[in-house]
Structure formats: C-alpha cells, structure tokens
Design a protein around this motif. Structure first.
Motif, PDB file in Angstrom:
ATOM      1  N   ASN A   1       0.441  -1.049  -0.005  1.00  0.00           N
ATOM      2  CA  ASN A   1      -0.197   0.066   0.087  1.00  0.00           C
ATOM      3  C   ASN A   1       0.812   1.057  -0.087  1.00  0.00           C
ATOM      4  O   ASN A   1       0.484   2.532  -0.232  1.00  0.00           O
ATOM      5  CB  ASN A   1      -0.639   0.119   1.217  1.00  0.00           C
ATOM      6  CG  ASN A   1      -1.805   1.000   1.243  1.00  0.00           C
ATOM      7  OD1 ASN A   1      -2.898   1.363   0.226  1.00  0.00           O
ATOM      8  ND2 ASN A   1      -2.248   1.682   2.103  1.00  0.00           N
ATOM      9  N   ASN A   2       2.426   1.021   0.359  1.00  0.00           N
ATOM     10  CA  ASN A   2       2.881   2.426   0.396  1.00  0.00           C
ATOM     11  C   ASN A   2       4.309   2.170  -0.739  1.00  0.00           C
ATOM     12  O   ASN A   2       4.607   3.073  -0.348  1.00  0.00           O
ATOM     13  CB  ASN A   2       3.786   2.225   2.055  1.00  0.00           C
ATOM     14  CG  ASN A   2       3.142   2.523   2.737  1.00  0.00           C
ATOM     15  OD1 ASN A   2       2.988   4.445   3.022  1.00  0.00           O
ATOM     16  ND2 ASN A   2       2.064   2.039   4.212  1.00  0.00           N
ATOM     17  N   ASN A   3       3.879   1.273  -1.703  1.00  0.00           N
ATOM     18  CA  ASN A   3       5.244   1.247  -2.738  1.00  0.00           C
ATOM     19  C   ASN A   3       6.201   1.006  -2.414  1.00  0.00           C
ATOM     20  O   ASN A   3       7.206   1.314  -2.599  1.00  0.00           O
ATOM     21  CB  ASN A   3       5.507   2.892  -3.310  1.00  0.00           C
ATOM     22  CG  ASN A   3       5.785   2.046  -5.036  1.00  0.00           C
ATOM     23  OD1 ASN A   3       5.538   1.247  -5.256  1.00  0.00           O
ATOM     24  ND2 ASN A   3       6.566   3.328  -5.401  1.00  0.00           N
ATOM     25  N   ILE A   4       5.861  -0.015  -1.139  1.00  0.00           N
ATOM     26  CA  ILE A   4       7.606  -0.908  -0.919  1.00  0.00           C
ATOM     27  C   ILE A   4       7.455  -1.995  -1.129  1.00  0.00           C
ATOM     28  O   ILE A   4       6.379  -2.685  -0.749  1.00  0.00           O
ATOM     29  CB  ILE A   4       7.473  -0.127   1.098  1.00  0.00           C
ATOM     30  CG1 ILE A   4       7.504   0.750   0.947  1.00  0.00           C
ATOM     31  CG2 ILE A   4       8.805  -0.696   1.320  1.00  0.00           C
ATOM     32  CD1 ILE A   4       7.390   0.973   3.037  1.00  0.00           C
ATOM     33  N   GLU A   5       8.759  -2.217  -1.249  1.00  0.00           N
ATOM     34  CA  GLU A   5       9.106  -3.763  -1.784  1.00  0.00           C
ATOM     35  C   GLU A   5       9.258  -4.666  -0.866  1.00  0.00           C
ATOM     36  O   GLU A   5       9.763  -4.799  -0.356  1.00  0.00           O
ATOM     37  CB  GLU A   5      10.114  -4.343  -2.542  1.00  0.00           C
ATOM     38  CG  GLU A   5      10.329  -5.240  -3.168  1.00  0.00           C
ATOM     39  CD  GLU A   5      11.219  -5.636  -3.733  1.00  0.00           C
ATOM     40  OE1 GLU A   5      11.678  -6.647  -4.300  1.00  0.00           O
ATOM     41  OE2 GLU A   5      11.743  -4.858  -4.663  1.00  0.00           O
ATOM     42  N   PRO A   6       7.957  -5.788  -0.633  1.00  0.00           N
ATOM     43  CA  PRO A   6       8.080  -6.841   0.210  1.00  0.00           C
ATOM     44  C   PRO A   6       9.226  -7.586   0.359  1.00  0.00           C
ATOM     45  O   PRO A   6       9.248  -8.763  -0.894  1.00  0.00           O
ATOM     46  CB  PRO A   6       6.780  -6.975   1.323  1.00  0.00           C
ATOM     47  CG  PRO A   6       5.942  -6.820   0.051  1.00  0.00           C
ATOM     48  CD  PRO A   6       6.820  -5.974  -1.401  1.00  0.00           C
ATOM     49  N   ILE A   7       9.768  -8.315   0.950  1.00  0.00           N
ATOM     50  CA  ILE A   7      10.949  -9.035   0.741  1.00  0.00           C
ATOM     51  C   ILE A   7      10.806 -10.487   2.078  1.00  0.00           C
ATOM     52  O   ILE A   7      11.279  -9.989   3.176  1.00  0.00           O
ATOM     53  CB  ILE A   7      12.419  -8.615  -0.056  1.00  0.00           C
ATOM     54  CG1 ILE A   7      12.151  -7.627  -1.027  1.00  0.00           C
ATOM     55  CG2 ILE A   7      12.961 -10.356   0.359  1.00  0.00           C
ATOM     56  CD1 ILE A   7      13.642  -7.770  -0.628  1.00  0.00           C
TER      57      ILE A   7
ATOM     58  N   ALA B   1      -3.337   1.849  13.531  1.00  0.00           N
ATOM     59  CA  ALA B   1      -1.477   1.330  12.921  1.00  0.00           C
ATOM     60  C   ALA B   1      -1.565   1.876  11.341  1.00  0.00           C
ATOM     61  O   ALA B   1      -0.761   3.135  11.181  1.00  0.00           O
ATOM     62  CB  ALA B   1      -1.020   0.731  13.204  1.00  0.00           C
ATOM     63  N   GLU B   2      -1.967   0.922  10.673  1.00  0.00           N
ATOM     64  CA  GLU B   2      -1.611   1.609   9.356  1.00  0.00           C
ATOM     65  C   GLU B   2      -2.957   1.219   8.088  1.00  0.00           C
ATOM     66  O   GLU B   2      -3.153   0.162   7.762  1.00  0.00           O
ATOM     67  CB  GLU B   2      -0.785   0.250   9.094  1.00  0.00           C
ATOM     68  CG  GLU B   2       0.575   0.521   9.670  1.00  0.00           C
ATOM     69  CD  GLU B   2       1.859   1.810   9.004  1.00  0.00           C
ATOM     70  OE1 GLU B   2       0.881   2.464   7.734  1.00  0.00           O
ATOM     71  OE2 GLU B   2       2.862   2.388   9.215  1.00  0.00           O
ATOM     72  N   LYS B   3      -3.928   1.834   8.236  1.00  0.00           N
ATOM     73  CA  LYS B   3      -4.915   1.897   8.161  1.00  0.00           C
ATOM     74  C   LYS B   3      -4.828   1.615   6.532  1.00  0.00           C
ATOM     75  O   LYS B   3      -4.350   2.426   5.473  1.00  0.00           O
ATOM     76  CB  LYS B   3      -6.005   3.135   8.638  1.00  0.00           C
ATOM     77  CG  LYS B   3      -6.910   3.005   9.696  1.00  0.00           C
ATOM     78  CD  LYS B   3      -7.252   4.607  10.065  1.00  0.00           C
ATOM     79  CE  LYS B   3      -8.108   5.127  11.288  1.00  0.00           C
ATOM     80  NZ  LYS B   3      -6.587   4.995  11.846  1.00  0.00           N
ATOM     81  N   ILE B   4      -5.632   0.460   5.532  1.00  0.00           N
ATOM     82  CA  ILE B   4      -6.375   0.352   4.699  1.00  0.00           C
ATOM     83  C   ILE B   4      -7.632  -0.133   4.451  1.00  0.00           C
ATOM     84  O   ILE B   4      -8.438  -0.803   4.622  1.00  0.00           O
ATOM     85  CB  ILE B   4      -5.153  -0.654   4.530  1.00  0.00           C
ATOM     86  CG1 ILE B   4      -3.590  -0.768   3.914  1.00  0.00           C
ATOM     87  CG2 ILE B   4      -5.630  -1.502   2.823  1.00  0.00           C
ATOM     88  CD1 ILE B   4      -2.699  -1.578   4.579  1.00  0.00           C
ATOM     89  N   LEU B   5      -8.543   0.651   3.244  1.00  0.00           N
ATOM     90  CA  LEU B   5      -9.438   0.833   3.305  1.00  0.00           C
ATOM     91  C   LEU B   5      -9.489  -0.036   2.772  1.00  0.00           C
ATOM     92  O   LEU B   5      -8.823  -1.169   1.585  1.00  0.00           O
ATOM     93  CB  LEU B   5     -10.216   2.185   2.287  1.00  0.00           C
ATOM     94  CG  LEU B   5     -10.429   3.427   2.666  1.00  0.00           C
ATOM     95  CD1 LEU B   5     -10.274   4.710   2.147  1.00  0.00           C
ATOM     96  CD2 LEU B   5     -11.212   3.593   3.281  1.00  0.00           C
TER      97      LEU B   5
END
Length: 293
Positions: free
Chosen positions: A104-110, A224-228
């Motif tokens: 959601n924050n355009n961060i690459e998860p590894i 903490a980190e809201k996502i609709l």
C-alpha cells in the motif's frame, strides 16, 4: 551559519542525528514542526542549519516517498519481513498484514525466513513464492542467505520488521558484525522474546541504509496502518489479474458468487493461507470509512 541537506539516521529525546557525506550532525527540530504536528523521522531527507554558538536546527523536511507508522520511518524502498520457522511459531496473518502495508506504500516486501536449521521452511516458502515474493531462507549457523540480503540492501533504504524473537538483530549482526546489536533469548514461558531493540536507527551498511526496528508480537492493522476495504485487494498481488472480472462490481472477494478470486482459489492458483488472511483483514476494515483515515 551553514545550510546543509542530509538524511536523518536516528532521533532520541528530541535530538536528531543527520548524516552528510559520512559526517553526523546533531540537530533540534524547529518549533514549526511541533506546531504542525509533524515529527521528523529516520529516513527523512532534511535541510538544516549549522548555527554558530547555538543548537543546529532542522528547517525543512523534503517530500516523503512514504511513511510507516509501525515502524515509524520514512522513505523506505524495501521492507524485509523476518519470520522464523519456530520459536516463535510463524504467524502468517502478521506477515500478510506487513506485506499489505508495504504494498500500500509502494515498498517492496521481501520475506526472510530464519532459523532454518531448527525446522522446515518449505510451507512458508510455498506460500510466498506462490504469491510472487522474493523469499530468502537464512541460517545464523551456516550463514545461508546472507549474501543475497546484502545485495538487496545495496543502494536502498531498507527496514527490517517481524515478530519479537524471530532473530532480526541476529540476522543484522550476521550481515554487518560491526553493528553489535543487542539480542535476547526466547522466553519459554511466553513463547516470544523480550523487547531488546531500544530505538529505530539507520545504519550505513553494504552501500545502503538499514533500520533495525523494535520487536512487536502484534500489529494493530486497523489503527496503526489503515487500509480501506476497496484498496485491500490491490495489496494482494496475486489477486491483480482477476480484479475487475468478477460477476458483481461490488464483489468483496471473500465468498461472493461469481468471484474470480474465489474461482482461482478453488483451482489452486491462490494459496488458501493468503486468502484466509485476506478475509480476516477485510473483516477488520470493512466498516472503516475514508474520513477516518
């Protein structure tokens, strides 16, 4: 008086430490930030003033690429989600919440799997390889996986996150022994580790920055980190090719009739663990309204 630009590497007790060309400057933030309820964060690129005979001051925070609430850090390129095969037992819901926050924050998860010498990592590898994520298996005994992580750190700002006790500090010590981060033993009684990391700090390692983050055993996804709910399906990358193809435009992709994602799940194209966690997360945020963000 001199004007400079650099990266905040840590903040403690109202003081911020900014790196410019391998030199660290101690600064205070101007009162305007507090007035506007903005806190400088590790990872922020800032303009600051070196004041003769007075405290150095942060004058401006440059536009952020992204901001995380937990861990509180800015401008992250990659989020290494550390999970152990045992001690503590892996919690895929926490992993998938972290992945969703990253996406959601355009961060690459590894995904980094630790303690491979103590158990079988095949199930975790299957879940996250199938979903299309870089998945690295590591061992502090053999050093397996360390070089891969070093290569991914180079040239980026990266954060490491995961449940307490999974071995983040041990892993970072393996990558960069000079860090000498404090590590803690697992509590047999609680089945989880004590909190051993005191603050968030960026370390210059392998031609990039890495952040060790305070351990946590739960994640308040809703607060903490809201996502609709409408954005949540886009945080599951294996859903992407099916979105917009369902029978009904209001499809929640939980158990709806004519849902292409449910169809893909039944055909073995989406892992049941991932969809089960999607449903759990959807139920947490389904009543969240945009104005509440």
């Amino acid at each position: 008086m001199e004007k400079l630009q650099g990266t905040i590497i840590k903040g403690i007790g109202g003081f911020y430490y900014i790196e410019v060309a391998d030199v660290i400057y101690e600064c205070k933030a101007r009162g305007v930030f507090r007035k506007n309820k903005i806190s400088p964060l590790p990872g922020d690129i800032v303009k600051f003033t070196i004041n003769d005979g007075a405290e150095n001051t942060i004058d401006k925070i440059l536009p952020r690429k992204n901001v995380l609430v937990r861990p509180p850090i800015a401008n992250i390129d990659r989020l290494f989600i550390v999970v152990s095969v045992c001690e503590p037992k892996p919690n895929t819901l926490v992993i998938d919440k972290l992945i969703a926050i990253a996406e959601n924050n355009n961060i690459e998860p590894i995904i980094v799997i630790t303690k491979n010498d103590l158990g079988d990592s095949s199930m975790l590898e299957e879940i996250y390889n199938m979903a299309g994520f870089k998945t690295i298996v590591t061992s502090s005994i053999t050093g397996e996986g360390t070089d891969k992580i070093k290569g991914l750190i180079s040239g980026h700002i990266s954060a490491f996150a995961g449940n307490t006790g999974v071995g983040k500090s041990s892993l970072l010590n393996e990558i960069a022994p000079s860090l000498s981060l404090q590590t803690g033993e697992i509590s047999d009684k609680l089945g989880r580790g004590r909190h051993t990391t005191r603050h968030i700090e960026l370390f210059k390692v392998c031609d990039g920055y890495i952040a060790d983050t305070p351990g946590f055993s739960s994640l308040d996804f809703q607060n903490a980190e809201k996502i609709l709910k409408d954005d949540l399906p886009f945080c599951f990358r294996e859903f992407e090719e099916y979105l917009g193809l369902c029978k009904f435009s209001t499809c929640s992709h939980t158990n709806d009739k004519g849902c292409k994602i449910i169809e893909a799940l039944s055909e073995g194209k989406i892992h049941p663990s991932r969809h089960e966690n999607y449903v759990a997360m959807y139920n947490e945020v389904k009543d969240l309204k945009e104005w509440e963000l």
